[in-house]
Design a protein around this motif. Sequence first.
Motif, PDB file in Angstrom:
ATOM      1  N   HIS A 270      30.947  12.098  74.253  1.00 56.11           N
ATOM      2  CA  HIS A 270      30.525  12.841  73.060  1.00 56.11           C
ATOM      3  C   HIS A 270      29.961  14.186  73.498  1.00 56.11           C
ATOM      4  O   HIS A 270      29.680  14.387  74.690  1.00 56.11           O
ATOM      5  CB  HIS A 270      29.469  12.043  72.279  1.00 56.11           C
ATOM      6  CG  HIS A 270      28.218  11.765  73.063  1.00 56.11           C
ATOM      7  ND1 HIS A 270      27.206  12.686  73.211  1.00 56.11           N
ATOM      8  CD2 HIS A 270      27.825  10.658  73.763  1.00 56.11           C
ATOM      9  CE1 HIS A 270      26.229  12.178  73.960  1.00 56.11           C
ATOM     10  NE2 HIS A 270      26.589  10.941  74.306  1.00 56.11           N
ATOM     11  N   ALA A 300      35.078  11.344  72.326  1.00 58.44           N
ATOM     12  CA  ALA A 300      35.436  12.720  71.977  1.00 58.44           C
ATOM     13  C   ALA A 300      36.434  13.284  72.982  1.00 58.44           C
ATOM     14  O   ALA A 300      36.549  12.799  74.100  1.00 58.44           O
ATOM     15  CB  ALA A 300      34.176  13.592  71.939  1.00 58.44           C
ATOM     16  N   LYS A 301      37.138  14.340  72.585  1.00 56.63           N
ATOM     17  CA  LYS A 301      38.078  15.001  73.484  1.00 56.63           C
ATOM     18  C   LYS A 301      37.302  15.807  74.529  1.00 56.63           C
ATOM     19  O   LYS A 301      36.163  16.227  74.315  1.00 56.63           O
ATOM     20  CB  LYS A 301      39.009  15.925  72.695  1.00 56.63           C
ATOM     21  CG  LYS A 301      39.925  15.189  71.734  1.00 56.63           C
ATOM     22  CD  LYS A 301      41.087  16.061  71.289  1.00 56.63           C
ATOM     23  CE  LYS A 301      40.631  17.221  70.448  1.00 56.63           C
ATOM     24  NZ  LYS A 301      41.794  17.995  69.917  1.00 56.63           N
ATOM     25  N   GLU A 304      35.558  19.045  73.773  1.00 59.83           N
ATOM     26  CA  GLU A 304      34.462  18.991  72.815  1.00 59.83           C
ATOM     27  C   GLU A 304      33.128  18.641  73.472  1.00 59.83           C
ATOM     28  O   GLU A 304      32.113  18.516  72.788  1.00 59.83           O
ATOM     29  CB  GLU A 304      34.780  17.955  71.721  1.00 59.83           C
ATOM     30  CG  GLU A 304      36.014  18.289  70.895  1.00 59.83           C
ATOM     31  CD  GLU A 304      36.393  17.173  69.925  1.00 59.83           C
ATOM     32  OE1 GLU A 304      35.797  16.071  70.032  1.00 59.83           O
ATOM     33  OE2 GLU A 304      37.276  17.389  69.080  1.00 59.83           O
ATOM     34  N   THR A 307      29.145  22.069  73.313  1.00 55.23           N
ATOM     35  CA  THR A 307      29.047  22.428  71.897  1.00 55.23           C
ATOM     36  C   THR A 307      29.301  23.926  71.672  1.00 55.23           C
ATOM     37  O   THR A 307      29.163  24.742  72.600  1.00 55.23           O
ATOM     38  CB  THR A 307      27.651  22.089  71.360  1.00 55.23           C
ATOM     39  OG1 THR A 307      26.681  22.937  72.015  1.00 55.23           O
ATOM     40  CG2 THR A 307      27.300  20.622  71.619  1.00 55.23           C
TER      41      THR A 307
END
Length: 337
Positions: A270, A300-301, A304, A307
């Motif tokens: 994440h 998550a990819k 990503e 942020t």
Amino acid sequence: MQERLVDRSPVVPAEQLVAQLVPPAMFDEVSFASYIPDPDEPSQAAAVRAAEAFAGKVGKIRGGKRGLFGRKAPSTGAGLYLDGGFGVGKTHLLASIFHSAPSPKAFGTFVELTHVVGALGFNKAVEELSTHSVLCIDEFELDDPGDTMLVSRLLTELSARGVSIVATSNTLPGQLGEGRFAAQDFLREIKKLSSIFETLRVDGPDYRHRDLPPAPEPIAAEELIERAEQVPGSTLDDFDELCAHLSTLHPSRYGKLIEGVTAVFLNGVHPAEDQSVALRLVVLADRLYDASIPVTVAGAKLDEIFTPEMLAGGYRKKYLRATSRLLALSRFEVAAS
């Protein structure tokens, strides 16, 4: 039982730090001849010629000139700075210079160099490196004034003792048209060396993503576990647990942490909300890339993890480089048993 990175606590003796300053294995066989310039980017061919000419200077400088009574006259090391965007082959050229130079010689990232100085102490680091013909510094960084000035002082000392210095850095994509921003800042920081540094621009798109699709979609957690179990020598970790474990290790030990690992599988990936966590992930991404270790994730990819707020901040360059490298690793083929 599936091996985990969080169960490893490697130790690297300080005396081994300088000996380990060599190019990553993926650059073991590179040369000036194996660099293929983009025909649409003339600066790349010019960079190859300049890097090869610089390599020729290194041996002559270290050999020194004989003065009266056969005594060796003091000489100052040469300097070359390769400035450009991500994935244009600057590290390839840097490693080619390293391979062409006489031993002893050293190659490391800016971060690795600061770790060596921190572990050995400044005077010991100067002593250990002052006999080298060349110090190759990949990814020179300007986002930490303390580290930048420390390394600048180190380079000043080494250059005065005849060590040639060659460095690379990444210009932010949004600043490519702003007059070599990174190069100017770099030269300003190392005032005593600026007169001997030749600054060279290397333009072009990131070769890691030429004609490639965007970041691959994460797989399901169940499939991730199944794949990891099929790959001998792989590791399977929970993303948060790994981030917590990295905080217990000095970054100079991250390379040892992944030694012998064939593939890394991460579950529950994440976006990293904490800056310190994100910066540790940058170092880990660099070591994984150096070792060409495939990365597969669930959650998550990989593009990503950092942020938008982080990508807009002072460490933007680090995060973009790490993302580029993680995406390249995510496209490697993983060998199942």
